[in-house]
Write a protein that holds these residues in place. Sequence first.
Motif, short mmCIF file in Angstrom:
data_model
loop_
_atom_site.label_atom_id
_atom_site.label_comp_id
_atom_site.label_asym_id
_atom_site.label_seq_id
_atom_site.Cartn_x
_atom_site.Cartn_y
_atom_site.Cartn_z
N LEU A 1 0.86 -1.18 0.00
CA LEU A 1 0.00 0.00 0.00
C LEU A 1 0.89 1.23 0.00
CD1 LEU A 1 -2.52 -1.12 2.76
CD2 LEU A 1 -2.89 -1.14 0.28
N GLY A 2 0.49 2.24 -0.75
CA GLY A 2 1.30 3.45 -0.81
C GLY A 2 0.45 4.67 -1.07
N PRO A 3 1.10 5.85 -1.04
CA PRO A 3 0.37 7.10 -1.29
C PRO A 3 -0.14 7.16 -2.73
CG PRO A 3 2.73 7.51 -0.98
CD PRO A 3 2.50 6.06 -0.76
N GLU A 4 -1.13 7.99 -2.94
CA GLU A 4 -1.72 8.12 -4.27
C GLU A 4 -0.70 8.67 -5.27
OE1 GLU A 4 -5.15 10.57 -3.42
OE2 GLU A 4 -6.43 8.80 -3.54
N GLY A 5 -0.88 8.29 -6.52
CA GLY A 5 -0.05 8.82 -7.59
C GLY A 5 0.96 7.85 -8.16
N LYS A 6 1.16 6.72 -7.51
CA LYS A 6 2.14 5.75 -7.99
C LYS A 6 1.50 4.37 -8.18
CE LYS A 6 6.12 8.11 -6.13
NZ LYS A 6 7.35 8.01 -5.37
N GLY A 7 0.22 4.36 -8.45
CA GLY A 7 -0.52 3.11 -8.60
C GLY A 7 0.05 2.19 -9.66
N HIS A 8 0.53 2.77 -10.77
CA HIS A 8 1.09 1.94 -11.83
C HIS A 8 2.34 1.22 -11.35
CE1 HIS A 8 1.99 0.53 -15.83
NE2 HIS A 8 3.23 1.02 -15.71
N GLN A 9 3.18 1.91 -10.59
CA GLN A 9 4.39 1.28 -10.05
C GLN A 9 4.03 0.17 -9.06
OE1 GLN A 9 6.66 4.48 -8.40
NE2 GLN A 9 7.28 5.27 -10.40
N TYR A 10 3.05 0.40 -8.21
CA TYR A 10 2.62 -0.64 -7.26
C TYR A 10 2.07 -1.85 -8.01
CZ TYR A 10 2.72 3.45 -4.16
OH TYR A 10 3.08 4.58 -3.48
N HIS A 11 1.33 -1.58 -9.07
CA HIS A 11 0.78 -2.66 -9.89
C HIS A 11 1.90 -3.52 -10.48
CE1 HIS A 11 -2.00 -4.64 -12.64
NE2 HIS A 11 -1.12 -4.43 -13.60
N GLU A 12 2.93 -2.87 -11.01
CA GLU A 12 4.05 -3.61 -11.60
C GLU A 12 4.81 -4.41 -10.55
OE1 GLU A 12 4.68 -4.05 -14.85
OE2 GLU A 12 2.82 -2.94 -15.14
N ILE A 13 4.98 -3.87 -9.36
CA ILE A 13 5.62 -4.62 -8.27
C ILE A 13 4.76 -5.84 -7.92
CG2 ILE A 13 6.24 -4.55 -5.80
CD1 ILE A 13 7.00 -1.56 -6.31
N GLY A 14 3.45 -5.66 -7.86
CA GLY A 14 2.54 -6.78 -7.60
C GLY A 14 2.63 -7.85 -8.68
N ARG A 15 2.71 -7.44 -9.92
CA ARG A 15 2.87 -8.41 -11.02
C ARG A 15 4.17 -9.18 -10.88
NH1 ARG A 15 2.60 -5.92 -16.63
NH2 ARG A 15 3.02 -8.10 -17.12
N SER A 16 5.24 -8.49 -10.50
CA SER A 16 6.53 -9.15 -10.32
C SER A 16 6.46 -10.18 -9.19
CB SER A 16 7.62 -8.12 -10.01
OG SER A 16 7.77 -7.25 -11.10
N MET A 17 5.84 -9.80 -8.07
CA MET A 17 5.71 -10.75 -6.95
C MET A 17 4.87 -11.96 -7.36
SD MET A 17 7.48 -10.11 -4.34
CE MET A 17 6.73 -11.24 -3.19
N ALA A 18 3.80 -11.74 -8.09
CA ALA A 18 2.97 -12.85 -8.52
C ALA A 18 3.74 -13.79 -9.44
CB ALA A 18 1.71 -12.32 -9.23
#
Length: 114
Positions: free
Chosen positions: A54-71
């Motif tokens: 979870l992180g502050p607003e504005g970097k959702g795409h980066q969080y999404h890519e990190i989630g894809r990498s972990m998956a």
Amino acid sequence: MKKIPTGAEASNVLVGELDFLHQPIMAFVRLSPAVLLSGMTEVPIPTRFLFVLLGPEGKGHQYHEIGRSMATIMTDEVRQDEIAPGHFCLSSALPVSEVVRKRICCPSCPQLSK
């Protein structure tokens, strides 16, 4: 359910943005024993690992890519023996470049040969 092997376990990866956070927070949890978390997976199988970012607003795409990498890491056959119960250790985590290098079908990449 017919194609899911007996004893299969899930890994859940959750990412998101919250307006009240000032910096990202992350948790990687191994549940022992695996727990059936109703509503988390499409099929009723127990969850062994949870990754939450979870992180502050504005970097959702980066969080999404990190989630894809972990998956991807959690489904990679190279990693499955290392994350098996009783064998998981954060200090033994391989760099992503080594995971990619060990894959059977990997396009040639000059950065990985260094």
